[in-house]
Scaffold this active site. Structure first.
Site, PDB file in Angstrom:
ATOM      1  N   GLU A 125      -1.825 -75.610  86.452  1.00  0.00           N
ATOM      2  CA  GLU A 125      -2.915 -76.504  86.865  1.00  0.00           C
ATOM      3  C   GLU A 125      -2.736 -76.996  88.297  1.00  0.00           C
ATOM      4  O   GLU A 125      -3.666 -76.952  89.101  1.00  0.00           O
ATOM      5  CB  GLU A 125      -2.999 -77.714  85.920  1.00  0.00           C
ATOM      6  CG  GLU A 125      -4.045 -78.710  86.402  1.00  0.00           C
ATOM      7  CD  GLU A 125      -4.363 -79.828  85.439  1.00  0.00           C
ATOM      8  OE1 GLU A 125      -3.635 -80.025  84.461  1.00  0.00           O
ATOM      9  OE2 GLU A 125      -5.367 -80.511  85.687  1.00  0.00           O
ATOM     10  N   ASP A 136       0.299 -76.374  81.878  1.00  0.00           N
ATOM     11  CA  ASP A 136      -0.204 -77.700  82.256  1.00  0.00           C
ATOM     12  C   ASP A 136       0.988 -78.651  82.195  1.00  0.00           C
ATOM     13  O   ASP A 136       1.510 -78.929  81.119  1.00  0.00           O
ATOM     14  CB  ASP A 136      -1.305 -78.162  81.283  1.00  0.00           C
ATOM     15  CG  ASP A 136      -1.988 -79.429  81.788  1.00  0.00           C
ATOM     16  OD1 ASP A 136      -1.370 -80.146  82.598  1.00  0.00           O
ATOM     17  OD2 ASP A 136      -3.129 -79.691  81.369  1.00  0.00           O
ATOM     18  N   ILE A 174       1.288 -81.872  82.705  1.00  0.00           N
ATOM     19  CA  ILE A 174       0.949 -83.034  81.873  1.00  0.00           C
ATOM     20  C   ILE A 174      -0.508 -82.890  81.469  1.00  0.00           C
ATOM     21  O   ILE A 174      -1.401 -83.001  82.315  1.00  0.00           O
ATOM     22  CB  ILE A 174       1.122 -84.383  82.621  1.00  0.00           C
ATOM     23  CG1 ILE A 174       2.566 -84.568  83.106  1.00  0.00           C
ATOM     24  CG2 ILE A 174       0.713 -85.546  81.695  1.00  0.00           C
ATOM     25  CD1 ILE A 174       2.808 -85.887  83.848  1.00  0.00           C
ATOM     26  N   ASP A 175      -0.746 -82.619  80.211  1.00  0.00           N
ATOM     27  CA  ASP A 175      -2.121 -82.653  79.723  1.00  0.00           C
ATOM     28  C   ASP A 175      -2.350 -84.067  79.201  1.00  0.00           C
ATOM     29  O   ASP A 175      -1.610 -84.551  78.336  1.00  0.00           O
ATOM     30  CB  ASP A 175      -2.359 -81.627  78.606  1.00  0.00           C
ATOM     31  CG  ASP A 175      -3.832 -81.551  78.263  1.00  0.00           C
ATOM     32  OD1 ASP A 175      -4.646 -81.431  79.200  1.00  0.00           O
ATOM     33  OD2 ASP A 175      -4.173 -81.662  77.079  1.00  0.00           O
ATOM     34  N   THR A 213      -3.376 -86.544  81.844  1.00  0.00           N
ATOM     35  CA  THR A 213      -2.871 -87.293  83.017  1.00  0.00           C
ATOM     36  C   THR A 213      -3.458 -88.705  83.070  1.00  0.00           C
ATOM     37  O   THR A 213      -2.760 -89.648  83.464  1.00  0.00           O
ATOM     38  CB  THR A 213      -3.169 -86.499  84.318  1.00  0.00           C
ATOM     39  OG1 THR A 213      -2.523 -85.230  84.202  1.00  0.00           O
ATOM     40  CG2 THR A 213      -2.641 -87.204  85.547  1.00  0.00           C
ATOM     41  N   ASP A 217      -5.190 -76.134  79.614  1.00  0.00           N
ATOM     42  CA  ASP A 217      -5.337 -77.184  78.598  1.00  0.00           C
ATOM     43  C   ASP A 217      -5.197 -76.611  77.181  1.00  0.00           C
ATOM     44  O   ASP A 217      -4.859 -77.345  76.259  1.00  0.00           O
ATOM     45  CB  ASP A 217      -6.726 -77.844  78.688  1.00  0.00           C
ATOM     46  CG  ASP A 217      -7.005 -78.499  80.037  1.00  0.00           C
ATOM     47  OD1 ASP A 217      -6.128 -79.199  80.539  1.00  0.00           O
ATOM     48  OD2 ASP A 217      -8.116 -78.297  80.577  1.00  0.00           O
TER      49      ASP A 217
HETATM   50  C1  IPD Z   1      -7.666 -83.012  80.644  1.00  0.00           C
HETATM   51  C2  IPD Z   1      -7.365 -83.520  79.270  1.00  0.00           C
HETATM   52  C3  IPD Z   1      -8.586 -84.194  78.725  1.00  0.00           C
HETATM   53  C4  IPD Z   1      -9.758 -83.241  78.631  1.00  0.00           C
HETATM   54  C5  IPD Z   1     -10.006 -82.629  79.976  1.00  0.00           C
HETATM   55  C6  IPD Z   1      -8.754 -82.011  80.556  1.00  0.00           C
HETATM   56  P1  IPD Z   1      -5.583 -83.103  82.296  1.00  0.00           P
HETATM   57  O1  IPD Z   1      -6.534 -82.384  81.197  1.00  0.00           O
HETATM   58  O2  IPD Z   1      -6.998 -82.477  78.405  1.00  0.00           O
HETATM   59  O3  IPD Z   1      -8.338 -84.670  77.440  1.00  0.00           O
HETATM   60  O4  IPD Z   1     -10.875 -83.928  78.183  1.00  0.00           O
HETATM   61  O5  IPD Z   1     -11.000 -81.661  79.812  1.00  0.00           O
HETATM   62  O6  IPD Z   1      -9.022 -81.515  81.844  1.00  0.00           O
HETATM   63  O7  IPD Z   1      -6.393 -83.242  83.535  1.00  0.00           O
HETATM   64  O8  IPD Z   1      -5.161 -84.413  81.740  1.00  0.00           O
HETATM   65  O9  IPD Z   1      -4.495 -82.122  82.419  1.00  0.00           O
HETATM   66 CA    CA Z   2      -2.763 -81.745  83.630  1.00  0.00          CA
END
Ligand code: IPD
Ligand code: CA
Length: 282
Positions: free
Chosen positions: A76, A96, A98-99, A101, A227
């Site tokens: 990412e 990813d 940190i999913d 963030t 994700d």
């Molecule tokens: C997000 C998270 C969020 C989802 C977004 C993602 P990130 O990823 O998974 O829950 O709704 O579509 O982009 O930016 O925290 O890695």
């Molecule tokens: Ca992320």
């Protein structure tokens, strides 16, 4: 022909990645309680990144690239930094750091380090690790799905009226997008009287919770490969289904996902969503 079990070589890839992810977990845990003063935005005001996201991704890619020099990466933060997404037949780690963030920045403990492995464009292994709640979800094709080493199974729920659903809206707040979310939400919650709705702010955790059967289905538009790649293997290996929301096979680069404990539930939910089209990435 795709191979439906993991090769010994894949075990070596997976085990090496698992140890790295555990190390990365220590970085995330150490940073979690500190107020993040250094929060930056990427594509929009709602798309956040911290130094920890960047440090974790750099650490994972450096470690994997040193061990497996011929492997490729889709991460990412590397993509946010300008790297092109190239999805080829080569073993490719989809990362990813940190999913969730936004959760991380607000110190909501729903965050996950996600590492998926695709070979010949087939998702083969996935690791989703929340180091704050100490939940480590893992799977390799043909080997089952596990949480902290114990097997997990998705739920057997077949009807939306009996299901706890997760519908989530990400960083994209365009009108078309928000309207589709509201219409889908009304269809599921009002017309079909779903048992409940949750949304954990991390696509990977949403999917891992579908895999462990405590919630029944999840759908989201606008997500990226990093994700969902790792968690998709975990859901499938837990007995669930992961598809394109229109009902066809999942394209991990397609920017949308629907997963459920059963195919029947997936189909019912698919029929009530207001769909949004995306250009696939990569
Ligand atoms: C997000 C998270 C969020 C989802 C977004 C993602 P990130 O990823 O998974 O829950 O709704 O579509 O982009 O930016 O925290 O890695
Ligand atoms: Ca992320």
């Amino acid at each position: 022909m795709p191979v439906d079990y993991a090769h010994p070589e894949e075990d070596r890839f997976f085990n090496f990645a698992l140890e790295l992810v555990k190390k990365a977990g220590r970085l995330v845990r150490d940073a979690f309680d500190q107020p993040s003063s250094n929060v930056q935005t990427k594509a929009s005001n709602t798309d956040l990144v911290t130094e920890t996201d960047q440090a974790v991704e750099a650490m994972l890619i450096k470690g994997l690239a040193a061990e497996f020099p011929e492997h490729k990466f889709i991460g990412e933060e590397s993509v946010a930094g300008g790297q092109k997404i190239e999805y080829t037949n080569a073993p490719t780690w989809i990362i990813d750091p940190i999913d969730g963030t936004t959760n991380f920045v607000h110190r909501i403990p729903m965050v996950a380090i996600c590492v998926g492995l695709a070979i010949k464009k087939e998702l083969r292994a996935g690791i989703v690790y929340n180091p704050i709640t100490n939940e480590l979800f893992t799977a390799q094709v043909g080997r089952g799905a596990f949480k902290n080493g114990f097997p997990i199974k998705s739920s057997q729920t077949e009807a939306v009226s009996k299901a706890v659903l997760l519908l989530q809206i990400g960083a994209d707040r365009s009108e078309k997008f928000v309207n589709s979310f509201i219409e889908s939400y009304k269809a599921a919650m009002v017309k079909s009287d779903a048992r409940g709705h949750r949304s954990f702010g991390s696509a990977a955790i949403n999917m891992a919770y579908v895999a462990q059967g405590c919630v029944d289905a999840y759908a989201e538009y606008g997500i990226h490969a990093w994700d969902i790649a790792a968690a998709a293997v975990i859901v499938k290996e837990a007995g669930g289904v992961v598809i394109d929301p229109l009902g066809s096979e999942l394209n991990v680069m397609g920017r949308k996902v629907l997963c459920a404990g059963t195919r029947k539930l997936a189909d019912e939910l698919s029929g009530m969503l207001t769909h949004v089209d995306f250009e696939p990435e990569g």
